[in-house]
Design a protein around this motif. Structure first.
Motif: not given
Length: 266
Positions: A9-19, A21-22, A24-28
């Motif tokens: 429930r921490q602010r910005g946690f979801t954004f950091i996690a998605l960033a 993953f993005f 990490l997996y965008l180059p692949i």
């Protein structure tokens, strides 16, 4: 009343996690897409084609390196798994004794030491053995990969043993089953998912290894990862993307099997 702390429930946690993953997996994903590029330039899309996948199956050097990788990886994984199973039994099916944690630390040492340190150490030892024996075959690669993969196989096997109920093993002993019979009829069937998971993890680690292979291999002993590294030093073509995509697909299949094998309880 103070609010209960929750990481989710921490602010910005979801954004950091998605960033993460993005990034990490965008180059692949980009690599996989351009593996189907009809052109010869990596960054210039010229249409969809299986041209480079066909090309790699017609390349004798790639086939030779692939066969060598698929020869070394299962043998190394098998040796590492058998050794790891014996080590896991020795550290979980005995009463605690002085030096047990030291042995546990030594088994897992390759995970904590930089891989290049392990590679240099193996190179020094194997170079002396080559001088003494005159042998320079792929046995050194198998031995090096086996030694490096032991802790990767050890962790899931030991974790499986630690979560197993000892009741059945004790019942077998009460019924006068000898240790080997109790192990074969009771412990091994329950431990099998952990052994399978350890084998698959060791297989993937051996198949993908570059650093240790670069230090240990002799001339003409290219594995698929070292072949790809050599090609990248000279020229980069979508053929490398195609090899990487096949490698990625194989790794995903093996890791998926490892996941389901680890989840199996009985």
């Amino acid at each position: 009343m103070a609010k209960r702390f929750s990481v989710r429930r921490q602010r910005g946690f979801t954004f950091i996690a998605l960033a993460c993953f993005f990034l990490l997996y965008l180059p692949i994903a980009t690599m996989v897409v351009y593996a189907f590029n009809a052109g010869t330039t990596l960054g210039d899309w010229q249409g969809f084609s299986f041209r480079w996948f066909t090309s790699i199956w017609q390349n004798d050097a790639i086939i030779d390196a692939t066969i060598r990788s698929l020869t070394i990886a299962p043998i190394a994984a098998l040796v590492a798994t058998v050794t790891a199973t014996m080590a896991a039994l020795a550290t979980t099916r005995t009463a605690p004794y002085r030096g047990m944690m030291l042995k546990y630390s030594l088994i897992n040492q390759p995970l904590m030491v930089p891989e290049i340190v392990t590679a240099v150490a193996l190179l020094v030892v194997f170079s002396r053995i080559k001088i003494w024996t005159g042998y320079s075959g792929i046995g050194y690669l198998i031995a090096a990969h086996s030694a490096f993969c032991i802790p990767f196989a050890f962790l899931p096997i030991r974790a499986r043993l630690e979560t197993m109920d000892l009741t059945l093993e004790r019942a077998a002993a009460d019924l006068y089953a000898r240790p080997w019979m109790a192990f074969r009829r009771v412990t091994l069937p329950l431990l099998w998912p952990g052994i399978l998971a350890g084998f698959m993890l060791a297989f993937v680690v051996s198949l993908d290894d570059v650093v240790i292979t670069e230090f240990i291999k002799s001339a003409g002993q290219e594995t698929l990862p070292t072949y790809m590294l050599g090609r990248l030093r000279r020229t980069i073509t979508p053929e490398i993307n195609a090899i990487s995509t096949v490698f990625l697909g194989l790794s995903v299949v093996i890791v998926t099997l490892f996941f389901f094998a680890s989840r199996k309880k009985d």
